[in-house]
Design a protein around this motif. Structure first.
Motif, PDB file in Angstrom:
ATOM      1  N   THR A 102     -54.662 -39.537   5.195  1.00  0.00           N
ATOM      2  CA  THR A 102     -54.112 -40.191   4.004  1.00  0.00           C
ATOM      3  C   THR A 102     -53.053 -39.287   3.396  1.00  0.00           C
ATOM      4  OG1 THR A 102     -56.197 -41.325   3.534  1.00  0.00           O
ATOM      5  CG2 THR A 102     -54.615 -41.137   1.723  1.00  0.00           C
ATOM      6  N   GLU A 154     -50.604 -38.905   0.121  1.00  0.00           N
ATOM      7  CA  GLU A 154     -50.640 -39.414  -1.247  1.00  0.00           C
ATOM      8  C   GLU A 154     -49.550 -38.751  -2.082  1.00  0.00           C
ATOM      9  OE1 GLU A 154     -54.162 -40.358  -4.530  1.00  0.00           O
ATOM     10  OE2 GLU A 154     -54.511 -38.929  -2.901  1.00  0.00           O
ATOM     11  N   THR A 180     -50.235 -44.197  -1.903  1.00  0.00           N
ATOM     12  CA  THR A 180     -50.938 -43.662  -0.739  1.00  0.00           C
ATOM     13  C   THR A 180     -50.555 -44.398   0.529  1.00  0.00           C
ATOM     14  OG1 THR A 180     -52.828 -45.135  -1.063  1.00  0.00           O
ATOM     15  CG2 THR A 180     -52.908 -42.989  -2.158  1.00  0.00           C
ATOM     16  N   SER A 234     -52.310 -44.520   4.583  1.00  0.00           N
ATOM     17  CA  SER A 234     -53.406 -44.072   5.440  1.00  0.00           C
ATOM     18  C   SER A 234     -53.243 -44.631   6.844  1.00  0.00           C
ATOM     19  CB  SER A 234     -54.759 -44.517   4.866  1.00  0.00           C
ATOM     20  OG  SER A 234     -54.981 -43.942   3.601  1.00  0.00           O
TER      21      SER A 234
END
Length: 424
Positions: free
Chosen positions: A346, A348, A363, A365
């Motif tokens: 992830t 961010e 974010t 992922s």
């Protein structure tokens, strides 16, 4: 001494009249004292015995009462006695001196037959005439030279000196055939020169316990070669057991590493200061279009990664978006990790709003598909890396809309979470 205040203990050459003798000790008077009441005389030393012998002392001759007040020195008699002729107190030992009693003390100070203390301090009493011979031959305090190192020492300290003397000759413990060796050379002789020193078998480290002299070692090696082969065989078997045990330990450690990494997610935060300057450089110059973060690892023994950041975008995000990727880098632990890389990742972008509850982080992922075996997720083989991530993490408009840029700084956080086996 010729006297001790209790009469002269010397031999006179003439008969001495009784009036010159002490009524107490019977010797010729020494520093005579006379009783005023009766006229009798006693030595000064003997008077003390008369006075303390009774509570009411009396003259030993006629019983007249005596007190210290009626006693006086008799100087005339004293001077007369000093003119009597006497012989030396050591005349029986051979001294032929004769003279006045008054000169006896002076004579005794140089009399060759007088007994005196050794001037070296050995505590022996020696005739004066034998002092030089005593000092040179018999005195325990006489100075002598050590026969080994030629240093000076006292005779009674010679053995102690030998215990420390570096030139003192000692015996070789290995054989009398080595002869005597100076103590200073003893260690070298034992370590290097001695032909009779016992040595260990060359196979001692392998377990042979034989210890013998140098000239016997060849016989031992020839005679016991079969035993040495057996020792080698046992040593090899033992080494194999040790290696097997070490392999088991390594396997256990690898399993432990795998368990630890599977249970924990790992994060890394990176920030870029002077972001507006970095952004403008990326727009104007291709060489400054990308920023690489410091490398970080997933745990202590895991994968090694680095952020790859394009402030002005990359690929489909060029000129419109902030593009952020990750690249796998070579690590010393790569050989014990599972490939291809298949952890959940992830990326961010942190909203720096002062009110934590109002933050809206952006974010991205992904979970790699290990079946596809894409190059970006394979074990790195050289310094040329491919990367994976988001070409459109945040638009330039989004970056300005909230607090993603604060004090001309942005923060990026990476979270890596294992999804299965990551160890061998």
């Amino acid at each position: 001494m010729a006297y001790n205040n209790n009469g002269y203990n010397v031999e006179f050459l003439c008969d001495v009249d009784e009036k010159y003798r002490c009524i107490v000790c019977g010797n010729v008077l020494c520093y005579p004292l006379q009783f005023k009441t009766c006229g009798h005389r006693t030595c000064s030393g003997c008077l003390k015995e008369v006075l303390r012998s009774k509570s009411n002392p009396k003259c030993p001759i006629d019983g007249v009462n005596i007190s210290i007040e009626n006693v006086e020195e008799d100087e005339a008699i004293h001077q007369k006695i000093l003119t009597f002729e006497v012989c030396c107190q050591r005349h029986l030992e051979g001294c032929n001196w004769t003279g006045l009693l008054n000169d006896l003390e002076k004579h005794l100070k140089k009399c060759q037959f007088e007994i005196i203390d050794c001037p070296k301090g050995c505590k022996e009493m020696i005739e004066r005439q034998n002092i030089e011979k005593h000092i040179s031959t018999n005195c325990s305090k006489r100075e002598i030279l050590c026969e080994f190192c030629k240093c000076s020492t006292h005779y009674d300290q010679l053995k102690s000196h030998w215990n420390a003397c570096q030139m003192y000759l000692v015996s070789c413990p290995n054989s009398d055939e080595c002869g005597k060796i100076a103590r200073i050379d003893f260690d070298r002789h034992i370590r290097k020169d001695c032909k009779f020193k016992p040595i260990f078998c060359p196979f001692a480290d392998e377990g042979c316990t034989y210890k013998g002299k140098v000239h016997d070692m060849e016989k031992h090696l020839e005679k016991d070669h079969l035993q040495h082969m057996i020792i080698f065989r046992d040593q090899i078997a033992n080494q194999e057991r040790i290696i097997q045990k070490q392999d088991e330990i390594i396997h256990q450690q690898e399993n432990l590493l795998q368990d630890v990494l599977q249970r924990n997610e790992h994060s890394f935060t990176y920030y870029i200061t002077e972001y507006s300057k970095q952004f403008n450089l990326a727009r104007k110059c291709r060489e400054h279009s990308v920023i690489y973060s410091d490398p970080f690892t997933v745990g202590k023994y895991g994968y090694k990664l680095s952020l790859v950041i394009f402030p002005n975008g990359n690929g489909i995000g060029k000129n419109k978006y902030l593009s952020v990727y990750l690249q796998l880098m070579r690590s010393e632990y790569d050989d014990i990790l599972a490939w291809p890389f298949h952890c959940k990742v992830t990326i961010e972008l942190i909203d720096q709003n002062i009110n934590f509850d109002d933050r809206k982080n952006i974010t991205f992922s992904l979970i790699p598909d290990k079946k596809r075996k894409q190059a970006a997720f394979m074990k790195p083989k050289n310094d040329t890396f491919t990367y994976f991530g988001s070409s459109m993490l945040a638009s330039h408009k989004q970056l300005k809309a909230r607090h993603y840029i604060l004090n001309d700084t942005i923060y990026l956080k990476v979270v890596v979470k294992p999804t299965g086996d990551i160890g061998v």
